[in-house]
Design an enzyme around this catalytic site. Structure first.
Site, PDB file in Angstrom:
ATOM      1  CD  GLU A   1      46.292 -19.095  62.575  1.00 35.57           C
ATOM      2  OE1 GLU A   1      45.890 -17.938  62.348  1.00 35.57           O
ATOM      3  OE2 GLU A   1      47.376 -19.341  63.118  1.00 35.57           O
TER       4      GLU A   1
ATOM      5  CE1 TYR B   1      57.216 -30.915  36.899  1.00 34.10           C
ATOM      6  CE2 TYR B   1      59.424 -30.884  37.840  1.00 34.10           C
ATOM      7  CZ  TYR B   1      58.535 -31.320  36.875  1.00 34.10           C
ATOM      8  OH  TYR B   1      58.956 -32.149  35.878  1.00 34.10           O
TER       9      TYR B   1
END
Length: 214
Positions: A75, A121
């Site tokens: 990746e 958050y």
């Protein structure tokens, strides 16, 4: 302790924590971190995040050439795209975490703003998360899709695959991807249930007070 030694140890410590908590399994997931000289430390291909050896972490130059260690994750193009388009990126974390993958398959998910406004958050650590289409694992087109965002997103969710988050350092990227997974879990738990979400005005207020994510 040199920066490289510290980062090697941090990568292994964080990877084991993610593995032990079930946020990645088998040989899935990968982490990269950029050194001050522009080179990268990357988890090796086919390795379990729960059993990494600091000495075998892949060390790549700025062009992706292997300098030392085992062969890197396939990746790399995905990670490289974040470093190339977001100057503040110091690390990238990619997981196959269960709730995030499940949420990526839900038909109501908005591609340009994947996560519902559930907690402050997630807004503070992630901002808007982009859903990217399904690609075969390791397909360089994943990196091209990230480049197409022109550095405007620090986090993406790969459909049927998992989240990828860039941060100013390895700890920031880890905390943010954990928040993404928890928000996806909350979204699934509350799916189809009337709830009180944050508003777009609330999101703007959070940005005004705490700043948009790096």
């Amino acid at each position: 302790m040199s920066q490289q030694t510290r980062l090697r140890e941090d990568i292994c410590r964080i990877a084991k924590s993610l593995f032990d908590r079930g946020l990645t399994c088998g040989s899935s997931g990968n982490i990269s971190a950029r050194l001050d000289d522009g080179t990268l430390l990357v988890t090796p291909t086919g390795s379990s995040m729960g059993f990494l050896d600091p000495a075998r972490i892949s060390h790549l130059d700025a062009t992706g050439r292997l300098l030392s260690g085992d062969a890197p994750t396939k990746e790399i193009p995905l990670h490289a795209a974040f470093y190339e388009t977001r100057a503040t990126t110091g690390a990238v974390v990619h997981l196959h975490s269960t709730h995030s993958v499940a949420w990526s398959m839900m038909p109501e998910v908005e591609a340009n703003d994947v996560l519902p406004l559930l907690t402050p958050y997630a807004v503070m650590k992630l901002g808007k998360v982009q859903l990217l289409p399904f690609f075969l694992p390791g397909d360089p087109q994943m990196g091209e899709a990230v480049r197409g965002l022109a550095g405007k997103r620090s986090a993406v969710l790969l459909a049927n695959h998992g989240p990828v988050v860039a941060g100013k350092d390895i700890w920031a990227a880890t905390y943010a991807i954990e928040e993404l997974e928890e928000t996806a879990k909350l979204a699934l738990l509350t799916r189809g249930v009337p709830i009180n979400m944050l508003s777009k005005t609330d999101r703007a207020a959070l940005y005004a007070k705490f700043g948009a994510p790096d």
